[in-house]
Design an enzyme around this catalytic site. Structure first.
Site, PDB file in Angstrom:
ATOM      1  N   ARG A  56       1.437  -1.125  -0.071  1.00 48.47           N
ATOM      2  CA  ARG A  56      -0.262   0.191   0.339  1.00 48.47           C
ATOM      3  C   ARG A  56       0.957   0.904  -0.082  1.00 48.47           C
ATOM      4  NH1 ARG A  56      -1.554   1.485   4.432  1.00 48.47           N
ATOM      5  NH2 ARG A  56      -2.260  -0.242   5.047  1.00 48.47           N
ATOM      6  N   TYR A  76     -18.194  18.008 -12.859  1.00 46.63           N
ATOM      7  CA  TYR A  76     -17.977  17.055 -12.899  1.00 46.63           C
ATOM      8  C   TYR A  76     -19.024  16.259 -11.702  1.00 46.63           C
ATOM      9  CZ  TYR A  76     -18.017  11.496 -12.276  1.00 46.63           C
ATOM     10  OH  TYR A  76     -18.190  10.724 -12.020  1.00 46.63           O
ATOM     11  N   ASP A 123      -8.915  20.608 -12.467  1.00 47.10           N
ATOM     12  CA  ASP A 123      -9.251  18.927 -13.037  1.00 47.10           C
ATOM     13  C   ASP A 123      -8.612  19.422 -14.900  1.00 47.10           C
ATOM     14  OD1 ASP A 123     -10.551  16.853 -13.897  1.00 47.10           O
ATOM     15  OD2 ASP A 123     -11.635  16.403 -12.402  1.00 47.10           O
ATOM     16  N   LYS A 128     -10.658   8.063 -18.232  1.00 39.59           N
ATOM     17  CA  LYS A 128     -11.073   9.183 -18.938  1.00 39.59           C
ATOM     18  C   LYS A 128      -9.850   8.225 -20.130  1.00 39.59           C
ATOM     19  CE  LYS A 128     -14.419   9.449 -16.026  1.00 39.59           C
ATOM     20  NZ  LYS A 128     -15.346  10.388 -15.663  1.00 39.59           N
TER      21      LYS A 128
END
Ligand SMILES: *Cc1c(COP(=O)(O)O)cnc(C)c1O
Length: 376
Positions: free
Chosen positions: A47, A99, A171, A196
């Site tokens: 992690r 968004y 963004d 995306k």
């Protein structure tokens, strides 16, 4: 420094020193053998660090011209980690087109936690200045925005944010670093849904934060392992692979989107087309200045209203009716009831007759024929 595409292909993908393999290994490991108690060779736990993840972080950070890049399990996980660097009582300004998930995260998770949020028209700099208060820490910008494809000046908004001692967060999901590098224009932080265009094949969920701010990067690195929304090694590999073709894919996305936008502008059933590449788009001049091309997303409204828009979305055969965007395949959707349902009743709610297209890399004649059939 070599060119964008050369770095996209090579950074993080140097041939493996032990075998010569030209692709980085997918390090499927949760832990690492230690040479002595508390003496790990690379890291103490999966992690905390993973070599495949580190390769992705090096590549995408470099493409954004950032010293630091931190990968997360999704775009929203990246936004969550970033917003947790704030403190209860802090204020965030968000554009009034964004968004839907970002709006939901801010207004339904972080307001309970103690943040306050204002949504403003980022094209109106006086309104943006007026929205600042003593506790404003972040001005959050999407350009082009989702789903209205609004374009705002990153340089101008960066100045406003810095006048008030706040950070400008951009963004960059729609533009990608191939078309726009916000950190070079005055933004302090770039966030991505790598789901995306970075992934580009609709087969992985991921997120990313890039910055040149050393303190912020250290906090984000800490949040990455202390909160734990990390991407898996295979996801990191897919995203790194996606980056190698980002430039060629974006060239085709942009060319196809421009042709689709022009076609729609001349169609009698279409009320209005939102595409920054059209010269009558209000943000066209700013887009010319801060982007190298106009992207692969096109939105448009229909004269026939919501019912007609609904019908068109269910009538295409090459454009798949689905949420998300940025993959090689073309997608169509109705934002008001699909991606942006969480903005209903707010100033961010998109028009009911708005259709959003993610224009893929298929042959343009087939895409235009598909839209022609659906609109007729
Ligand atoms: C999809 C998207 C997000 C959220 O990313 P996920 O990977 O779905 O969590 C954030 N911003 C924009 C502009 C998006 O399109």
């Amino acid at each position: 420094m070599s060119g964008f595409n050369t770095r996209a292909v090579h950074v993080g993908s140097e041939p493996d020193p032990s075998t010569g393999a030209v692709n980085p290994p997918v390090y499927l490991t949760s832990t690492y053998a230690q040479d002595g108690v508390g003496v790990p060779r690379f890291s103490d736990y999966g992690r905390v660090d993973n070599p495949t993840r580190a390769a992705l972080e090096a590549c995408l950070a470099g493409l954004e011209e950032a010293r630091h890049g931190v990968a997360f399990a999704s775009g929203l996980a990246a936004e969550d980690a970033l917003l947790r660097t704030l403190a209860p009582g802090d204020h965030v300004i968000l554009g009034d087109d964004a968004y839907g998930g970002t709006y939901r995260l801010l207004t339904r998770i972080f307001t309970d936690w103690g943040l306050t949020v204002s949504c403003v028209d980022l094209g109106d700099l006086d309104a943006v200045r007026a929205a600042f208060g003593a506790s404003t820490k972040i001005l959050w910008v999407e350009t082009p925005s989702n789903p209205m494809l609004r374009v705002v000046s990153i340089a101008a908004l960066g100045e406003v944010a810095h006048e008030h001692g706040a950070l400008l967060v951009a963004d960059n999901t729609f533009a990608t670093p191939y078309l726009q590098r916000p950190l070079t224009l005055g933004a302090d932080v770039v966030v991505h849904s790598t789901t995306k265009y970075v992934g580009g094949h609709s087969d992985v969920i991921g997120g990313f934060v890039a910055t040149n701010n050393d303190d912020l990067a250290a906090k984000l690195k800490f949040h990455q392992y202390a909160i734990g929304a990390v991407p898996g090694p295979l996801d990191c590999y897919l995203l790194l692979r996606g980056l190698k073709t980002l430039g060629v894919r974006m060239d085709r996305h942009c060319a196809n989107a421009r042709a689709v936008a022009t076609f729609l502008s001349n169609h009698a059933a279409v009320e209005r087309v939102y595409y920054p590449g059209l010269t009558d788009h209000p943000g066209h001049e700013v887009a010319v200045q801060q982007m190298s091309d106009f992207g692969g997303m096109v939105s448009f409204t229909l004269r026939g209203g919501a019912a007609a828009a609904h019908q068109v979305c269910e009538s295409t055969t090459i454009f798949t009716l689905a949420e998300s965007l940025g993959g090689v395949e073309s997608l169509i959707e109705l934002p008001a009831v699909m991606t942006h349902a969480s903005t209903a009743g707010s100033t961010l709610e998109p028009p009911a007759n708005l259709i959003r297209l993610s224009v893929g890399i298929e042959d343009i004649d087939d895409l235009i024929a598909d839209l022609t059939r659906a609109l007729d």
